[in-house]
Structures are given as structure tokens and as C-alpha cells.
Design a protein around this motif. Sequence first.
Motif, PDB file in Angstrom:
ATOM      1  N   TRP A   1      -4.355   6.869  -3.762  1.00 16.41           N
ATOM      2  CA  TRP A   1      -3.477   5.722  -2.034  1.00 16.41           C
ATOM      3  C   TRP A   1      -3.656   4.456  -3.359  1.00 16.41           C
ATOM      4  N   ARG A   2      -4.921   4.011  -4.334  1.00 15.05           N
ATOM      5  CA  ARG A   2      -4.796   3.290  -4.716  1.00 15.05           C
ATOM      6  C   ARG A   2      -4.155   3.559  -6.048  1.00 15.05           C
ATOM      7  N   GLY A   3      -4.011   4.306  -6.506  1.00 17.09           N
ATOM      8  CA  GLY A   3      -3.347   4.701  -7.574  1.00 17.09           C
ATOM      9  C   GLY A   3      -3.910   3.576  -8.772  1.00 17.09           C
ATOM     10  N   LEU A   4      -5.781   4.077  -8.574  1.00 26.16           N
ATOM     11  CA  LEU A   4      -6.271   3.905  -9.582  1.00 26.16           C
ATOM     12  C   LEU A   4      -7.565   4.848 -10.445  1.00 26.16           C
ATOM     13  N   THR A   5      -7.462   5.022 -11.534  1.00 28.96           N
ATOM     14  CA  THR A   5      -8.027   5.291 -12.578  1.00 28.96           C
ATOM     15  C   THR A   5      -9.290   5.578 -13.423  1.00 28.96           C
ATOM     16  N   LYS A   6     -10.303   5.801 -13.100  1.00 27.62           N
ATOM     17  CA  LYS A   6     -11.452   6.147 -14.231  1.00 27.62           C
ATOM     18  C   LYS A   6     -11.704   6.683 -14.887  1.00 27.62           C
TER      19      LYS A   6
ATOM     20  N   TYR B   1      -4.692  -6.028   7.319  1.00 31.30           N
ATOM     21  CA  TYR B   1      -4.137  -5.107   6.759  1.00 31.30           C
ATOM     22  C   TYR B   1      -2.786  -5.810   8.332  1.00 31.30           C
ATOM     23  N   THR B   2      -1.700  -5.047   7.320  1.00 26.87           N
ATOM     24  CA  THR B   2       0.086  -5.342   8.432  1.00 26.87           C
ATOM     25  C   THR B   2       0.506  -4.144   8.411  1.00 26.87           C
ATOM     26  N   CYS B   3       1.179  -3.759   9.637  1.00 30.68           N
ATOM     27  CA  CYS B   3       1.805  -2.922   9.614  1.00 30.68           C
ATOM     28  C   CYS B   3       3.918  -3.479   9.332  1.00 30.68           C
ATOM     29  N   THR B   4       4.579  -3.365   9.193  1.00 28.41           N
ATOM     30  CA  THR B   4       6.110  -4.091   9.500  1.00 28.41           C
ATOM     31  C   THR B   4       6.598  -2.551   9.581  1.00 28.41           C
ATOM     32  N   VAL B   5       7.287  -3.085  10.597  1.00 31.95           N
ATOM     33  CA  VAL B   5       8.718  -1.677  11.157  1.00 31.95           C
ATOM     34  C   VAL B   5       9.669  -2.335  10.374  1.00 31.95           C
ATOM     35  N   TYR B   6      11.013  -1.375  10.352  1.00 27.11           N
ATOM     36  CA  TYR B   6      12.296  -2.149   9.773  1.00 27.11           C
ATOM     37  C   TYR B   6      12.671  -1.362  10.874  1.00 27.11           C
ATOM     38  N   PRO B   7      13.709  -1.568  11.382  1.00 32.76           N
ATOM     39  CA  PRO B   7      14.692  -1.544  12.567  1.00 32.76           C
ATOM     40  C   PRO B   7      15.806  -0.568  11.239  1.00 32.76           C
ATOM     41  N   ARG B   8      16.177   0.284  12.080  1.00 29.37           N
ATOM     42  CA  ARG B   8      17.727   1.383  11.632  1.00 29.37           C
ATOM     43  C   ARG B   8      19.047  -0.438  11.543  1.00 29.37           C
TER      44      ARG B   8
ATOM     45  N   MET C   1       0.765  -0.874   0.067  1.00 26.25           N
ATOM     46  CA  MET C   1       0.342  -0.422   0.022  1.00 26.25           C
ATOM     47  C   MET C   1       1.063   0.909  -0.358  1.00 26.25           C
ATOM     48  N   LYS C   2      -0.320   2.265  -0.141  1.00 29.64           N
ATOM     49  CA  LYS C   2       0.757   3.988  -0.771  1.00 29.64           C
ATOM     50  C   LYS C   2       1.529   3.917   0.706  1.00 29.64           C
ATOM     51  N   THR C   3       2.413   5.038   1.553  1.00 30.97           N
ATOM     52  CA  THR C   3       2.480   4.766   2.612  1.00 30.97           C
ATOM     53  C   THR C   3       3.378   6.724   2.513  1.00 30.97           C
TER      54      THR C   3
ATOM     55  N   THR D   1      -1.087   5.488   5.117  1.00 27.45           N
ATOM     56  CA  THR D   1      -2.053   5.113   4.514  1.00 27.45           C
ATOM     57  C   THR D   1      -3.589   4.859   4.977  1.00 27.45           C
ATOM     58  N   LYS D   2      -4.239   5.326   3.572  1.00 26.38           N
ATOM     59  CA  LYS D   2      -5.328   5.068   3.296  1.00 26.38           C
ATOM     60  C   LYS D   2      -6.653   4.446   2.244  1.00 26.38           C
ATOM     61  N   VAL D   3      -7.897   3.435   2.770  1.00 24.32           N
ATOM     62  CA  VAL D   3      -8.302   3.313   1.817  1.00 24.32           C
ATOM     63  C   VAL D   3      -9.837   4.142   1.541  1.00 24.32           C
ATOM     64  N   PRO D   4     -10.327   4.742   0.507  1.00 26.19           N
ATOM     65  CA  PRO D   4     -11.129   5.486  -0.173  1.00 26.19           C
ATOM     66  C   PRO D   4     -12.061   4.935  -0.326  1.00 26.19           C
ATOM     67  N   GLN D   5     -13.871   5.096  -0.227  1.00 23.89           N
ATOM     68  CA  GLN D   5     -14.427   4.691  -0.594  1.00 23.89           C
ATOM     69  C   GLN D   5     -14.697   3.190  -0.365  1.00 23.89           C
ATOM     70  N   VAL D   6     -14.511   3.009   0.685  1.00 24.39           N
ATOM     71  CA  VAL D   6     -14.255   1.523   1.290  1.00 24.39           C
ATOM     72  C   VAL D   6     -15.191   0.750   1.088  1.00 24.39           C
TER      73      VAL D   6
END
Length: 527
Positions: free
Chosen positions: A287-292, A202-209, A177-179, A189-194
Motif C-alpha cells: 500500500w505504501r510501496g515501501l521495501t526494507k 485523510y481526505t476522500c475526493t470523488v470526481y463525477p463523470r 495513497m494507493k486505492t 485504501t489501507k495503512v498497515p502497521q499503523v
Amino acid sequence: MESGLFCFILASCLAVYSSHTVSSHREWDEVVMAEQNTSATLVCTGARLQGDISINWKVKLVDTDEWKLILSASEKKKFSGGASKPSMRLTDDNFRNTGDFSLVVSPEVADAGLYSCLIQKQERKVQERIFLLTVLTVGFYPPLPVHQYSTLRLFAKAIPVFSVSEITWTAPGGLPMKTEKWQTSGTVTKVPQVQNADGGTYTCTVYPRDSSSGVLAVRVNVSVDASKVASFTNISHGNEMSNATQALKPFLLACPSSQGDYVRLHWLPPDTNDHSKLKLVYVYDRWRGLTKTHSNKLRLAGPPYDSQAGSFSFLLTPDLKDGGLYICEVTLNDVTFSQRTKLSVLKVKTSLYPSKLNLLCLYSERSNIRGAMWKHDNKSRRLQISSGGPGSISTTLPLPITPDVAGNYTCSLQLKNGQTIQAVQAVTAPPTESVTPSFLHPSLSALLLLVPLVSAAVGVLLWRQKHISDHGIEQSLSVQSGEAENIYENPEDIRQAPPQSSVYMDLKPRGDNDVYKELERYEQCQG
């Protein structure tokens, strides 16, 4: 020499600065990441020791320079320091025999910072291990279950921010997902028009430095209420704009200046007030990169607009029928910003008739127009203007076009807001004809081309006829005299000889322009 010394000193200074910077960020031995209010263990182990053994846990919180005691324990006593909390305890109180000096914590965001595990024997340092505790906060909005068509927001924030290299989100099924940055140390991050299909994990992943440490994954289960639909009552309307443009020229169709999550463009065809005919012609979800889209004449505008960052406007390349009312709606979370634009489109056409040239000026969305007019470069020239119906005015020019009639003809539209739009049609007089072979009529040119061909054919035909006649005459003369080589030497012989063939020719000389003499000269030249 001096330049070399300067470079050496500069390089040395940079090396010292670099080493100092790295060491300042390496005050810890290990990064431990934990979700807020979730149990985590700071693992500190050592050899089993005999004698007077003690353990001291201290903390230096983020944005502080002071170490504070959490707890101190030995074989004989256990003491809680000022930084102690009920959520912090030793993993094993029998640490002296097991060598396990670990600390269990259930941290709040305020508990993030450096933790020190100091092992002493008879008050002498045996071992010390320092941990950087990073606390992750994960949240979402609106509350579950989420209503259809609402905007789901997923947040993640890590403290301290310098301990994390990246935070990502994935949708159900593992789709990335776009963040974007959220506040100073988090992402969103968002999900418009659910829709119902957007429910799931939904999974949040954190990467340490510190790449040697493991990642932290936090899962959020989202449910959608299929029976309830979000209502967007918070709508901000901008002032309606009136504009006009020429057909087939790009026109910037403005949207609200507010940044948003997605944009929708509605269109009402020109010269109608029936809003039931309002059409959705473009949708973009950044957010989804969706075009109609339902029109190849529309596209999202580029700089200074950035659709991927939520700044929207459109470029429209309209034809006459693409005028009308455009409504651009930009939605941010649960707030919608709306901008209405009435657009008139101007188009000029020409029609050629046997005796006249007709200049036609067409325009759409007539409710936007105050007046229309044809003008000529020569302002003193008066034009006859007529209307062929609503949204149309024309003027007629007689043929052929003369120099005083030629020039630029301009159709001007005046909008009700005072703006003016123009379209220019150039009319030119035909060039003056000159009598040159290159400008002759095609049929005449072809006829002239045939003249030399016909002349050559006639010449060849006459030559062949003379050749045959000469041959016959020579034969007849040879019979009578047996010696005549020149048909002009003995005319009397020719008169006395009887006819021997069907060739009869009048060989009487005809002067200097005798055609036979000319053919003889031609034959001699060919010889």
C-alpha cells in the motif's frame, strides 16, 4: 461498390447506437453529490410567476423505472407524496414570490437516483430540471483511536457507480495513497502497521463523470492510541517444507498463497536451533510501496506472482551460508498466514595439490539431509570418500589425471523427505604433448630465436675484420710492388715484404669451404 455501401450502413448503425448510448446516460441536467446523512440542496430556480403556480418534486430511484412523487405544492395547498421523507423539504415555502423551488435532502444510500423539479402554471409545464443525486458512503476500521501496528482501512462507495469517474484518497500532508476496487462500486485504501505518525486527516475526493460538476471532498480525522498495541493472534500456519538448491542458483522461496497487504521474511541461520538469532531480512508494504531489505540476495518474485496486487514469493540466490530456516508471513488486515521452509544449500569446490586433486562437497542445514555421496560416470569405479567435518565429504584423485580417472563427478544429497539434489564437477585429463615449436618451453623458444641473431652478428663481425685486413694488406703490397690488386697473385712478394701493420693473417687457401671466400661472395652480393 457493394463494400462501400456496407461500410456506409455500418457507420450509420454505429452512429445511431452511439447517440442512443450517450442520450441514455444524459437523462439529467446536473450531478449532485452528497455524503450519506449530510445535507445537500438540489437547486431549482425560475422567474417570479403570477397566477396559479405549482411545484412538483419526483424521484426515480436507482434500479427502478418508476417516478414517484415526493411533494407537490401550490399557493393554496401542499401535498406530500409516497416518496416523501422527513429529511426532504422545500428550501422556501414562499417559492411563488422568490422563484426558489429548491429541495433540501439528507440522503441515505437508498435515496440515490434521478430527481425532477417540475414547475407548472395553470397545470401547464413551464420548466423542468432533472438532477442525478449521487450518495457517497465513507467509513473506516478499526474504531478510533486506532491501536499501533494494526491495519487502518478507509472505505468509500458511490451510488450510482456510473455517475463517478474516480475516487481517490490522500494521507495527512496531501500525499496520494494507493486505492483499489472494493466490492462493486467502491474503493479501499489501507495503512498497515499503523504508527503514531499515521494519525491526522485523510481526505476522500470523488470526481463525477460529468466534468461540468464540482468534486466532493470528505475528510476523516484519524487518531492513534500510542499506549495500546494491536496483537495478531489469528495466525494460520502452513506445513513446513524442506528443500535444497545449488549455491548461486536462483531458488523460489514460497510464501502463503493468500493475498495480503504486506509480507515479512524471517531467517534463522543454518545448523542452529537458537530462535533468538531469528532475523527479519525483508519487508514489503504494497500500500505504501515501501521495501526494507537486509540482503542483496533476495528479491520479490515476478509472474505468476504480483507483489503490487498482494501475491508474494521470493527469489533467493544463496551461497552456502544462506541455508537455514525461512519464515514467510503474509498479513491481510488482522490475519497472518505463515509458511516455514528449511533450505539446504549444496556447493562443490576443488583444491589442487602437487600430487592430488581434492573434490570437496559442502552443504548447510544438516538437519535437512539424510545422506551425501560422491559418484563417477563410470559406476564400476570405486571412490575413496572421506569427511572433513560436519556438512562436508570429499574424494581425492591422484595426479596426473589419466583418461580413466577423468569424467564427471557428482555429489548427491538426499533429503529426509526423499528429494535429491545434485552438483556435477567435470575433471579432464591434460592433452597429449606434441613436439612443435608452438609448444616448446618459453626459455627454449627464446633461445632458438637468438640463433639467427647471433649468426648474423658473427657474419657482420667477420666481414668487418676481412675488410680491415684487406685494406692493410693492400697498403703493404703497394709499398713493395706498387701494383698488387689481388692478394693471391704474388705470394712470394708477400713473404719478402716487411710487416707494415699489426694485422697478421694466414691467407693459405683452406679449400672450397674457406670462410673468406664465403665472405667475398657475400660482399659481391651486397655490391
